[in-house]
Design an enzyme around this catalytic site. Structure first.
Site, PDB file in Angstrom:
ATOM      1  N   TYR A  65      37.573  20.082  31.881  1.00  0.00           N
ATOM      2  CA  TYR A  65      36.832  20.871  31.077  1.00  0.00           C
ATOM      3  C   TYR A  65      36.510  20.124  29.705  1.00  0.00           C
ATOM      4  O   TYR A  65      37.475  19.397  29.159  1.00  0.00           O
ATOM      5  CB  TYR A  65      37.380  22.343  30.727  1.00  0.00           C
ATOM      6  CG  TYR A  65      37.205  23.298  31.542  1.00  0.00           C
ATOM      7  CD1 TYR A  65      36.595  22.901  33.018  1.00  0.00           C
ATOM      8  CD2 TYR A  65      37.755  24.418  31.847  1.00  0.00           C
ATOM      9  CE1 TYR A  65      36.535  23.843  34.110  1.00  0.00           C
ATOM     10  CE2 TYR A  65      37.799  25.308  32.759  1.00  0.00           C
ATOM     11  CZ  TYR A  65      37.317  25.123  33.827  1.00  0.00           C
ATOM     12  OH  TYR A  65      37.199  25.924  34.922  1.00  0.00           O
ATOM     13  N   GLY A  68      25.066  34.557  33.617  1.00  0.00           N
ATOM     14  CA  GLY A  68      24.141  35.060  32.821  1.00  0.00           C
ATOM     15  C   GLY A  68      23.055  36.077  33.584  1.00  0.00           C
ATOM     16  O   GLY A  68      22.373  36.699  32.753  1.00  0.00           O
TER      17      GLY A  68
END
Length: 331
Positions: free
Chosen positions: A53, A225
């Site tokens: 990440y 989302g």
């Protein structure tokens, strides 16, 4: 905040986990530290990250992403600023992805696992990780080698518990069987994609976790989302890219119905999406990748929502699951 055991282990974790993948490329360090502070203040004790990440896909150099590890560094500086924070959280990270150009800088060989763990500890500025997760299945490295490396890390006090991520049910069973043959506790959790809009794990992964006494940590709980009020927000930047952009093409009618249903329930779509997950018996803690303070507040609101049987049936009707195998595809 409620706390539950992580699988059959004695480790207790909060019913929400803070995902940190956005820290660095999307959320700046100052904002990331504030979100970490707010999460801990709200009772969240499970903080999930990974060695890969932090990279920005737009800054690749010869196919490599030089900022991998940046998220762990952001968390490490947050921990170093107030050392007592380390005792307040259950820190989870992962290994598998390429962390360098070498042929052995990837996958789950003993060489890579040991080096990856030591590098993560350095970036995180801690002497141990509570939960170390295999980020993806490695079809080339034998399980015996993987467990030798993991056992060494535990003997050295660098790792306390182990989990899998993005593993199929039969991969989990193989790994667990090998651990049991060696008299080891084995894996205590699996982390995979799971939401109302993506329910494939219900076929075999969730039944395997239930049978083995493993906790389950869903990532992308709002499907990038899609379940977070995408249509009402009319967020062009968010709508043009990512998982939600591709999913909306074939699910617009479902999402429209979903958002209207959430309005009827009197709650934000993001709250309902997370609340649904929290009502699934195999789910330990959805991983909330909060990019802003508001995202975190909405996630915490989901803990207070009690969906009744009729409401759950309505949501299942909008986004029906496959059901368990083999009944899902055979008589």
């Amino acid at each position: 905040m409620n706390y539950v055991q992580l699988g059959r282990s004695g480790l207790r974790v909060s019913r929400l986990a803070l995902g940190t993948m956005n820290f660095g490329p999307v959320t700046g360090e100052e904002s990331a530290h504030r979100i970490l502070d707010l999460a801990v203040a709200g009772g969240i004790n499970l903080v999930d990250t990974a060695d890969v990440y932090g990279a920005d896909a737009n800054k690749q150099v010869y196919g490599l992403e030089p900022e991998k590890g940046r998220t762990e560094e952001i968390i490490g500086r947050w921990l170093a600023a107030t050392p007592s924070r380390r005792d307040e959280i259950v820190l989870a990270t992962k290994a598998y992805g390429a962390m360098g150009p070498g042929v052995n800088d990837i996958r789950l060989s003993a060489r890579h696992l040991v080096r990856a763990c030591e590098a993560s500890l350095k970036r995180l500025r801690t002497d141990h990780v509570d939960l170390y997760q295999l980020h993806h299945v490695d079809r080339l490295t034998p399980w015996e080698e993987i467990w030798e490396a993991l056992s060494l890390l535990r003997q050295q006090g660098k790792v306390l518990y182990f989990g899998t991520s993005n593993h199929a049910a039969w991969h989990i069973m193989q790994g667990q069987h090998t651990a049991e043959r060696q008299g080891l506790l084995g894996f205590v959790s699996e982390q995979s994609i799971y939401s109302l809009a993506q329910r494939s794990v219900e076929l075999e992964v969730l039944p395997a976790c239930r049978a083995l006494g493993m906790g389950f940590l869903p990532y992308s709980p709002l499907h990038g989302g899609l379940l977070g009020g995408l249509l009402r927000k009319q967020d062009a930047a968010r709508g043009r890219s990512g998982r939600a952009a591709s999913a909306i093409q074939g699910h617009r009618a479902q999402v429209e119905r979903y958002e209207k249903t959430c309005d009827a329930f009197g709650e934000h779509p993001a709250v309902i999406g997370l609340a649904w997950l929290l009502h699934q018996p195999e789910v330990t803690a959805p991983i909330v990748g909060a990019r802003t303070d508001e995202h975190l507040f909405l996630a915490q609101r989901a803990l207070e929502v009690d969906l009744d049987a009729e409401q759950l049936a309505t949501l299942d009707d909008i986004f029906p699951g496959p059901g368990p195998a083999p009944e899902a595809y055979a008589w």
